[in-house]
Motif scaffolding. Structure first.
Motif, PDB file in Angstrom:
ATOM      1  N   ARG A  49    -131.072  12.003 -31.983  1.00  0.00           N
ATOM      2  CA  ARG A  49    -132.435  11.714 -32.431  1.00  0.00           C
ATOM      3  C   ARG A  49    -132.796  10.301 -32.007  1.00  0.00           C
ATOM      4  NH1 ARG A  49    -136.282  13.215 -36.203  1.00  0.00           N
ATOM      5  NH2 ARG A  49    -137.330  11.478 -37.217  1.00  0.00           N
ATOM      6  N   CYS A  50    -133.821  10.186 -31.203  1.00  0.00           N
ATOM      7  CA  CYS A  50    -134.252   8.862 -30.754  1.00  0.00           C
ATOM      8  C   CYS A  50    -134.863   8.096 -31.930  1.00  0.00           C
ATOM      9  CB  CYS A  50    -135.286   9.004 -29.636  1.00  0.00           C
ATOM     10  SG  CYS A  50    -135.895   7.413 -29.040  1.00  0.00           S
ATOM     11  N   PRO A  51    -134.457   6.822 -32.126  1.00  0.00           N
ATOM     12  CA  PRO A  51    -135.004   6.060 -33.251  1.00  0.00           C
ATOM     13  C   PRO A  51    -136.489   5.718 -33.079  1.00  0.00           C
ATOM     14  CG  PRO A  51    -133.475   4.726 -31.958  1.00  0.00           C
ATOM     15  CD  PRO A  51    -133.401   6.119 -31.409  1.00  0.00           C
ATOM     16  N   HIS A  52    -137.055   5.990 -31.914  1.00  0.00           N
ATOM     17  CA  HIS A  52    -138.481   5.729 -31.736  1.00  0.00           C
ATOM     18  C   HIS A  52    -139.296   6.824 -32.413  1.00  0.00           C
ATOM     19  CE1 HIS A  52    -142.173   5.273 -28.921  1.00  0.00           C
ATOM     20  NE2 HIS A  52    -142.313   4.527 -30.011  1.00  0.00           N
ATOM     21  N   ARG A  53    -139.386   7.985 -31.786  1.00  0.00           N
ATOM     22  CA  ARG A  53    -140.176   9.063 -32.395  1.00  0.00           C
ATOM     23  C   ARG A  53    -139.410  10.372 -32.524  1.00  0.00           C
ATOM     24  NH1 ARG A  53    -146.275   8.280 -29.988  1.00  0.00           N
ATOM     25  NH2 ARG A  53    -146.565   6.160 -30.775  1.00  0.00           N
ATOM     26  N   GLY A  54    -138.095  10.286 -32.546  1.00  0.00           N
ATOM     27  CA  GLY A  54    -137.290  11.443 -32.919  1.00  0.00           C
ATOM     28  C   GLY A  54    -136.990  12.444 -31.826  1.00  0.00           C
ATOM     29  N   MET A  55    -137.330  12.104 -30.581  1.00  0.00           N
ATOM     30  CA  MET A  55    -137.012  13.020 -29.478  1.00  0.00           C
ATOM     31  C   MET A  55    -135.494  13.227 -29.409  1.00  0.00           C
ATOM     32  SD  MET A  55    -138.548  14.674 -27.059  1.00  0.00           S
ATOM     33  CE  MET A  55    -137.972  15.673 -25.680  1.00  0.00           C
ATOM     34  N   ARG A  56    -135.080  14.411 -28.962  1.00  0.00           N
ATOM     35  CA  ARG A  56    -133.646  14.671 -28.825  1.00  0.00           C
ATOM     36  C   ARG A  56    -133.097  13.883 -27.629  1.00  0.00           C
ATOM     37  NH1 ARG A  56    -131.817  20.743 -29.851  1.00  0.00           N
ATOM     38  NH2 ARG A  56    -129.878  19.582 -29.918  1.00  0.00           N
ATOM     39  N   SER A  68    -131.014   7.074 -21.548  1.00  0.00           N
ATOM     40  CA  SER A  68    -132.454   6.876 -21.720  1.00  0.00           C
ATOM     41  C   SER A  68    -133.083   8.091 -22.377  1.00  0.00           C
ATOM     42  CB  SER A  68    -133.134   6.646 -20.365  1.00  0.00           C
ATOM     43  OG  SER A  68    -132.773   5.387 -19.845  1.00  0.00           O
ATOM     44  N   CYS A  69    -134.016   7.837 -23.282  1.00  0.00           N
ATOM     45  CA  CYS A  69    -134.783   8.903 -23.916  1.00  0.00           C
ATOM     46  C   CYS A  69    -135.809   9.433 -22.911  1.00  0.00           C
ATOM     47  CB  CYS A  69    -135.479   8.365 -25.163  1.00  0.00           C
ATOM     48  SG  CYS A  69    -136.508   9.587 -25.990  1.00  0.00           S
ATOM     49  N   ILE A  70    -135.989  10.753 -22.920  1.00  0.00           N
ATOM     50  CA  ILE A  70    -136.879  11.387 -21.951  1.00  0.00           C
ATOM     51  C   ILE A  70    -138.353  11.092 -22.259  1.00  0.00           C
ATOM     52  CG2 ILE A  70    -137.132  13.565 -23.189  1.00  0.00           C
ATOM     53  CD1 ILE A  70    -136.586  13.355 -19.441  1.00  0.00           C
ATOM     54  N   TYR A  71    -138.669  10.710 -23.506  1.00  0.00           N
ATOM     55  CA  TYR A  71    -140.071  10.627 -23.910  1.00  0.00           C
ATOM     56  C   TYR A  71    -140.713   9.315 -23.434  1.00  0.00           C
ATOM     57  CZ  TYR A  71    -143.984  11.978 -26.976  1.00  0.00           C
ATOM     58  OH  TYR A  71    -145.208  12.355 -27.474  1.00  0.00           O
ATOM     59  N   HIS A  72    -140.262   8.182 -23.964  1.00  0.00           N
ATOM     60  CA  HIS A  72    -140.865   6.897 -23.577  1.00  0.00           C
ATOM     61  C   HIS A  72    -139.868   5.981 -22.883  1.00  0.00           C
ATOM     62  CE1 HIS A  72    -143.010   8.387 -27.234  1.00  0.00           C
ATOM     63  NE2 HIS A  72    -144.059   8.196 -26.445  1.00  0.00           N
ATOM     64  N   GLY A  73    -138.682   6.511 -22.612  1.00  0.00           N
ATOM     65  CA  GLY A  73    -137.736   5.769 -21.785  1.00  0.00           C
ATOM     66  C   GLY A  73    -136.939   4.692 -22.463  1.00  0.00           C
ATOM     67  N   TRP A  74    -136.956   4.629 -23.800  1.00  0.00           N
ATOM     68  CA  TRP A  74    -136.119   3.620 -24.444  1.00  0.00           C
ATOM     69  C   TRP A  74    -134.676   3.830 -23.995  1.00  0.00           C
ATOM     70  CZ3 TRP A  74    -137.462   2.214 -30.200  1.00  0.00           C
ATOM     71  CH2 TRP A  74    -138.808   1.861 -30.276  1.00  0.00           C
ATOM     72  N   ARG A  75    -133.999   2.733 -23.730  1.00  0.00           N
ATOM     73  CA  ARG A  75    -132.674   2.812 -23.116  1.00  0.00           C
ATOM     74  C   ARG A  75    -131.613   2.276 -24.080  1.00  0.00           C
ATOM     75  NH1 ARG A  75    -132.188   0.218 -17.223  1.00  0.00           N
ATOM     76  NH2 ARG A  75    -134.029   1.539 -16.974  1.00  0.00           N
TER      77      ARG A  75
HETATM   78  S1  FES Z   1    -139.218   9.118 -28.631  1.00  0.00           S
HETATM   79 FE1  FES Z   1    -137.578   8.242 -27.556  1.00  0.00          FE
HETATM   80  S2  FES Z   1    -138.472   6.595 -26.477  1.00  0.00           S
HETATM   81 FE2  FES Z   1    -140.110   7.416 -27.647  1.00  0.00          FE
END
Ligand code: FES
Length: 213
Positions: A49-56, A68-75
């Motif tokens: 779970r990404c700590p940004h908006r919960g993307m897997r 890297s998260c697929i949604y907004h690229g947080w690394r």
């Molecule tokens: S939800 Fe993962 S970077 Fe935004």
């Protein structure tokens, strides 16, 4: 699902199914996790779970030694800390942004994960290596009943395809189990095919046992 705090190793994947530079989804009794191997071959796991908006995070991608998260690229790095926020390249991410690193290790060609650090190493099965994994839609009892194997701790020892086979079990729920088969090292390709075919037959039998119960 109940939260399990016990520190014990759980078999979560076959090592060769996680290539360098890739990430896969896996499960612990505490919930879904992302398991990834960096470009240099180091293995890591963290909450899925990404700590940004919960993307897997298991749907993300590996860049070098980061995930890297697929949604907004947080690394995220090996310690789970966020290293980069692409939308704010001049900002140093606060140390509180972390995707939660988890203990992970490998033995017998199996990837083992844990919710908290176990004291001991995972079970060792000398002379055996992982063949493959499969998900069985049945309970662990139905699997044991279908194969008439012998419990060895939390694993089942059984003869499949004429070979001494160890079945590692990771229950995903009451009627769904990840099974990882270990076979004696050095088997020929036809032997491996025979074991794999027998394993598929065992899956069908266990699922039939579960349906009849
Ligand atoms: S939800 Fe993962 S970077 Fe935004």
């Amino acid at each position: 699902m109940a939260i399990e705090t016990e520190a014990r190793w759980v078999p979560i994947a076959v090592s060769c199914d996680i290539l360098d530079g890739t990430v896969i989804p896996a499960r612990l009794p505490t919930g879904p996790i992302a398991v990834w191997r960096s470009a240099s071959g180091s293995l890591y796991a963290n909450g899925d779970r990404c700590p940004h908006r919960g993307m897997r995070l298991s749907q993300g991608f590996v860049r070098g030694e980061t995930l890297s998260c697929i949604y907004h690229g947080w690394r995220f790095g090996a310690d789970g800390a966020c290293q980069k926020i692409p939308a704010h390249p001049k900002v140093s991410p606060p140390k509180t942004i972390n995707c939660g690193p988890l203990p992970v290790t490998e033995a017998n060609g199996v990837v083992w994960g844990a919710a908290t650090s176990p004291v001991d190493a995972p079970d060792q099965f000398v002379g055996h290596d992982a063949l493959r994994s499969l998900v069985v839609a049945a309970s662990t009892d139905a699997i044991a009943s279908a194969c008439e194997g012998e419990w060895v701790g939390e694993a089942i020892a059984v003869t499949l395809g004429g070979q001494n086979t160890i079945l590692l079990l990771n229950p995903y729920g009451p009627a769904e189990v990840l099974v990882i088969a270990l076979v004696p090292r050095g088997l020929t390709a036809p032997d491996l095919v025979r074991v794999s075919t027998a394993l598929e037959a065992l899956r069908r039998s266990a699922e039939a046992v579960g349906e009849a119960a």
